[in-house]
Design an enzyme around this catalytic site. Structure first.
Site, mmCIF file in Angstrom:
data_model
loop_
_atom_site.group_PDB
_atom_site.id
_atom_site.type_symbol
_atom_site.label_atom_id
_atom_site.label_comp_id
_atom_site.label_asym_id
_atom_site.label_seq_id
_atom_site.Cartn_x
_atom_site.Cartn_y
_atom_site.Cartn_z
ATOM 1 N N LYS A 179 -5.704 6.409 6.984
ATOM 2 C CA LYS A 179 -4.595 7.354 6.842
ATOM 3 C C LYS A 179 -4.879 8.601 7.671
ATOM 4 O O LYS A 179 -6.039 8.902 7.965
ATOM 5 C CB LYS A 179 -4.465 7.777 5.370
ATOM 6 C CG LYS A 179 -3.895 6.717 4.480
ATOM 7 C CD LYS A 179 -3.660 7.266 3.077
ATOM 8 C CE LYS A 179 -3.093 6.192 2.173
ATOM 9 N NZ LYS A 179 -1.753 5.735 2.566
ATOM 10 N N ARG A 212 -0.585 -3.736 -3.275
ATOM 11 C CA ARG A 212 0.060 -5.033 -3.564
ATOM 12 C C ARG A 212 -0.990 -6.135 -3.705
ATOM 13 O O ARG A 212 -0.754 -7.124 -4.380
ATOM 14 C CB ARG A 212 1.095 -5.336 -2.468
ATOM 15 C CG ARG A 212 0.505 -5.482 -1.104
ATOM 16 C CD ARG A 212 1.553 -5.389 -0.007
ATOM 17 N NE ARG A 212 2.009 -4.012 0.225
ATOM 18 C CZ ARG A 212 2.947 -3.667 1.096
ATOM 19 N NH1 ARG A 212 3.546 -4.585 1.816
ATOM 20 N NH2 ARG A 212 3.296 -2.406 1.258
HETATM 21 N N1 BES Z 1 -0.904 4.560 -1.787
HETATM 22 C C1 BES Z 1 -0.069 4.329 -0.677
HETATM 23 C C2 BES Z 1 1.382 4.718 -0.947
HETATM 24 C C3 BES Z 1 1.650 6.184 -1.170
HETATM 25 C C4 BES Z 1 1.973 6.979 -0.095
HETATM 26 C C5 BES Z 1 1.646 6.721 -2.431
HETATM 27 C C6 BES Z 1 2.254 8.314 -0.305
HETATM 28 C C7 BES Z 1 1.921 8.052 -2.633
HETATM 29 C C8 BES Z 1 2.240 8.853 -1.572
HETATM 30 C C9 BES Z 1 -0.077 2.850 -0.287
HETATM 31 O O1 BES Z 1 -1.260 2.176 -0.522
HETATM 32 C C10 BES Z 1 0.200 2.787 1.174
HETATM 33 O O2 BES Z 1 -0.605 3.279 1.915
HETATM 34 N N2 BES Z 1 1.322 2.213 1.547
HETATM 35 C C11 BES Z 1 1.724 2.121 2.888
HETATM 36 C C12 BES Z 1 2.157 0.690 3.156
HETATM 37 C C13 BES Z 1 2.285 0.357 4.602
HETATM 38 C C14 BES Z 1 0.926 0.256 5.249
HETATM 39 C C15 BES Z 1 3.017 -0.960 4.737
HETATM 40 C C16 BES Z 1 2.879 3.065 3.111
HETATM 41 O O3 BES Z 1 3.721 3.213 2.235
HETATM 42 O O4 BES Z 1 2.929 3.687 4.164
HETATM 43 ZN ZN ZN Z 2 -2.687 2.313 1.036
#
Ligand code: BES
Ligand code: ZN
Ligand code: ZN
Length: 496
Positions: free
Chosen positions: A272, A346
């Site tokens: 991230k 997921r």
């Molecule tokens: N934990 C994150 C989602 C999230 C983002 C929660 C911001 C709270 C605030 C999740 O694991 C994630 O990183 N999701 C990605 C998925 C993508 C890689 C398909 C996302 O939502 O960008």
């Molecule tokens: Zn994630």
């Protein structure tokens, strides 16, 4: 916070502050004392006369009863866009703040309205959730004295108000417990620490608790949970909490609550960006919702069998971490191509769903801070609900409106399922194109064991607030605890 119910009148009550709220139903304080009655009536007239609704109206007027500060607040015109019950909770929170400001610790709240039980319950909730401050990580924790709240009720309302508070108080405690879990930083709340906390809660509440160690996860084929947790020095856990009602169940179904317990989400090798990464200790908001709800369900001894399942792991970067391009075999045998290590929630939930099948669940409701896309679509106050089960959707949507844990239904688009296909493996863990929350939900759907009714709540938005919102200070909200506990409460009641 301590709540008591008394049939004392406004004049008899001994308190530091007397709180009278203007409600849709009129002023909530009735008294034979002419001076106080005139004071309340004048306030009511002033509120009615004012055309603009944006401000609070409050007086701190010790004159009518020398020993007691009088707080009169208008809960009708504040935030006209809010549903009446949310306005009431927010106003109660404001009353609590004023009392804190003036160090008034003993509060008397007049409940002279038509539905005194609902009124007292909402006021209690606004106070209990609004007064929550988390100072555990300050070098000098600020130990504030407990507020003692007396609800002044008419004789005929005493029983129903007591019964309502008996439900509301443990629910609020569970919400605040969930908020503490979410606040706990990632260097403190490892998967093992989360499991230990769950065990302590179980012991206190009378829940059964099983924790699967990394070895047990290996033996039982939880390959996705293991892969997501592989990059961390803090190994993953699978936490299971069981509520077995002491009474004959009023609902036959076995309910499983499943919560995403990522104690920190760096994104893994698909790292991230740094500016918001620090918030990713909140990525166990689903786990907190489940553990909090289990605590409340046990405290209320709901006549329904409920099991909480929490796969807990840290998604980190390391030589041992899972990689993009790997193909993994889930507990249920499906193979998954890892296209993005940041789509880890997921994966742990897929193995959690397999466990729900082994537990012989009839209904599974999962809670997960799953996608930024759900938060972007619905903003901070609303969770995304996905389900093909109409009665389940109805029950959850109704509970959302009633509790203030808002949700909005999004579609499980069948035509998008093909976007998760992969040439080499059974599925990819991400789909290309927009609609991230829907693809994530479709991914989970593929892992719901045959015959189980299922609803998924993407709580990436409402698990935490950045700003003061209604009766919440910035930080964790405990989203989901009230929603599911009250939904089950209504359900068990309907069937008895
Ligand atoms: N934990 C994150 C989602 C999230 C983002 C929660 C911001 C709270 C605030 C999740 O694991 C994630 O990183 N999701 C990605 C998925 C993508 C890689 C398909 C996302 O939502 O960008
Ligand atoms: Zn994630
Ligand atoms: Zn995540």
């Amino acid at each position: 916070m301590k709540f008591t119910v008394t049939t004392k009148s406004i004049e008899e009550a001994r308190a530091d502050a007397l709180i009278v709220l203007q409600t849709e139903d009129g002023m909530a304080g009735k008294t034979k004392n002419k001076k106080i009655a005139a004071h309340i009536a004048a306030f009511g007239r002033a509120v009615t006369a004012r055309k603009t609704a944006a401000e609070w109206f409050c007086t701190l007027e010790p004159e009518a009863n020398a020993a007691t500060a009088h707080l009169l607040l208008d809960s009708v015109s504040f935030g006209t866009w809010l549903p009446p019950r949310e306005k009431l909770k927010t106003t109660a929170c404001r009353a609590g703040e004023i009392c804190r400001k003036y160090s008034l610790k003993r509060l008397a709240i007049a409940c002279h309205v038509k539905d005194a039980a609902a009124f007292a319950s909402d006021v209690a909730e606004g106070l209990a959730l609004g007064d929550f401050r988390d100072t555990r990580f300050k070098s000098e924790p600020n130990g504030r004295p407990e507020l003692r709240v007396q609800f002044l009720v008419r004789q005929r309302d005493a029983t129903s108000v007591r019964a309502a508070l008996k439900e509301t108080q443990p629910i609020c405690e569970a919400v605040n417990e969930a908020r503490e879990l979410v606040h706990a930083p990632n260097n403190v709340l490892t998967p093992d620490a989360l499991a230990k906390r769950a065990r302590a809660i179980a012991k206190k509440s009378g829940l059964e608790c099983d924790v699967l160690s990394e070895r047990a996860l290996e033996r039982q084929g939880y390959n996705l949970i293991l892969a997501v947790g592989a990059g961390s020095v803090h190994p993953p856990r699978l936490i299971i909490l069981r509520h077995k009602p002491s009474k004959k169940p009023a609902v036959r179904d076995h309910i499983v609550l499943l919560g995403k317990g990522i104690c920190f989400d760096t994104g893994g090798y698909c790292l991230k960006q740094s500016h918001n990464m620090h918030t990713m200790n909140n990525d166990m908001g689903g786990a907190a919702a489940v553990i909090g709800a289990m605590q409340a369900i046990a405290a209320l001894d709901l006549p329904v069998r409920v099991t909480g399942i929490v796969p807990a792991a840290v998604n980190d970067v390391d030589a041992k971490a899972y990689h993009p391009g790997s193909i993994l075999t889930a507990k249920n045998g499906k193979t998954i191509y890892i296209e993005n290590t940041d789509a880890e929630g997921r994966l742990v939930l897929a193995d959690g769903l397999a466990r729900a099948g082994e537990e012989k669940a009839d209904i599974v409701i999962d809670f997960a801070t799953l996608t930024g896309s759900a938060a972007a679509a619905l903003g901070p106050q609303i969770a995304a609900l996905f389900t093909d089960d109409e009665p389940l959707a109805g029950a959850l949507l109704t509970s959302g409106t009633e509790t203030g844990d808002y949700l909005w239904r999004l579609p499980l688009v069948r035509d998008y399922e093909a976007l998760l296909a992969h040439t080499l493996a059974d599925m990819s863990n991400i789909a290309s194109g927009g609609g991230g929350a829907i693809h994530a939900a479709n991914f989970l759907k593929a892992f719901v064991p045959e015959g189980i009714r299922w609803a998924h709540l993407d709580i990436a938005g409402p698990a935490t607030y950045k700003n003061n919102t209604r009766y919440f200070t910035p930080g964790a909200t405990g989203y989901g605890v009230r929603l599911v506990t009250r939904a089950l409460l209504g359900w068990t009641r309907k069937r008895t």
